[in-house]
Design a protein around this motif. Sequence first.
Motif, PDB file in Angstrom:
ATOM      1  N   VAL A   1     -39.318 -22.061   1.363  1.00  0.00           N
ATOM      2  CA  VAL A   1     -39.401 -23.481   1.689  1.00  0.00           C
ATOM      3  C   VAL A   1     -38.227 -23.917   2.562  1.00  0.00           C
ATOM      4  N   GLY A   2     -37.010 -23.478   2.215  1.00  0.00           N
ATOM      5  CA  GLY A   2     -35.821 -23.879   2.964  1.00  0.00           C
ATOM      6  C   GLY A   2     -35.901 -23.552   4.449  1.00  0.00           C
TER       7      GLY A   2
ATOM      8  N   SER B   1     -29.761 -37.620   0.610  1.00  0.00           N
ATOM      9  CA  SER B   1     -28.429 -37.393   1.157  1.00  0.00           C
ATOM     10  C   SER B   1     -28.391 -36.158   2.056  1.00  0.00           C
ATOM     11  N   GLU B   2     -27.457 -36.158   3.023  1.00  0.00           N
ATOM     12  CA  GLU B   2     -27.310 -35.021   3.926  1.00  0.00           C
ATOM     13  C   GLU B   2     -26.978 -33.747   3.163  1.00  0.00           C
TER      14      GLU B   2
ATOM     15  N   LEU C   1     -31.005 -27.880   0.428  1.00  0.00           N
ATOM     16  CA  LEU C   1     -32.431 -27.574   0.355  1.00  0.00           C
ATOM     17  C   LEU C   1     -32.820 -26.583   1.449  1.00  0.00           C
ATOM     18  N   GLU C   2     -32.338 -26.803   2.685  1.00  0.00           N
ATOM     19  CA  GLU C   2     -32.666 -25.906   3.792  1.00  0.00           C
ATOM     20  C   GLU C   2     -32.028 -24.527   3.636  1.00  0.00           C
ATOM     21  N   SER C   3     -30.848 -24.472   3.024  1.00  0.00           N
ATOM     22  CA  SER C   3     -30.151 -23.190   2.863  1.00  0.00           C
ATOM     23  C   SER C   3     -30.612 -22.418   1.635  1.00  0.00           C
ATOM     24  N   GLY C   4     -31.446 -23.049   0.793  1.00  0.00           N
ATOM     25  CA  GLY C   4     -31.937 -22.369  -0.396  1.00  0.00           C
ATOM     26  C   GLY C   4     -31.053 -22.549  -1.614  1.00  0.00           C
TER      27      GLY C   4
ATOM     28  N   GLU D   1     -40.277 -34.735  -5.591  1.00  0.00           N
ATOM     29  CA  GLU D   1     -39.563 -35.941  -5.198  1.00  0.00           C
ATOM     30  C   GLU D   1     -38.872 -35.767  -3.840  1.00  0.00           C
ATOM     31  N   LEU D   2     -38.415 -34.555  -3.544  1.00  0.00           N
ATOM     32  CA  LEU D   2     -37.752 -34.281  -2.274  1.00  0.00           C
ATOM     33  C   LEU D   2     -38.751 -33.953  -1.162  1.00  0.00           C
ATOM     34  N   LEU D   3     -39.819 -33.244  -1.508  1.00  0.00           N
ATOM     35  CA  LEU D   3     -40.747 -32.764  -0.494  1.00  0.00           C
ATOM     36  C   LEU D   3     -41.685 -33.852   0.041  1.00  0.00           C
TER      37      LEU D   3
END
Length: 201
Positions: free
Chosen positions: A13-14, A38-39, A45-48, A55-57
């Motif tokens: 996903v990340g 938040s950044e 999330l992107e880095s795994g 809630e995030l997706l």
Amino acid sequence: MERGTDDEVLDAVGPQLRALRRARGITLAELSATTGVSESTLSRLESGRRRPSLELLLPLARVYGVPLDDLVGAPSTGDPRIHLKPITRFGMTFIPLSRRPGGTHAFKMIIPARPEPLEPTPQTHEGFEWLYVLNGRLRLVVGERDLTLPPGEAAEFDTALPHWLGSADGGVVELLILFGLQGVRSHVRTDTPQPRDRNRR
């Protein structure tokens, strides 16, 4: 083909989120302002380092304009669409458009935006490459030649020559690329056959 384990699906996903953000030329700060996430959370999330949650997706799927299933690699249920898996190498994103072994391979390549254009670091390898610029301005260095290609221009070259692809102005660049082994070349026909002169015999 069997679906991967739940951990493998979540781990993918990340990189998928990062590829989508870069393909659209969005910074983490801009994405945070749009989604309210938040950044630091988006970066993890992107880095795994942060597991994805509904809630995030959900806000990310809305921003990117893609189905939620595409973000998590959900198995298809009679859907004829092909779910392509981006590959990130050398800071660029490659989306495979062909799957057959051997022969010519097709990719969509995305060079992300940068504050300053990178300096060329030419590489060599066996093969032959054909490319077409979809969006942005490509800087193409092949041997002693240093070219800038706008959208709609194409080029082909032997990858045994030192070559490098990057953004000419720091903006996002999108390309279509055909790559084949040595001796496998792509030809684009641009001439139109002339009608035969009926007076000639």
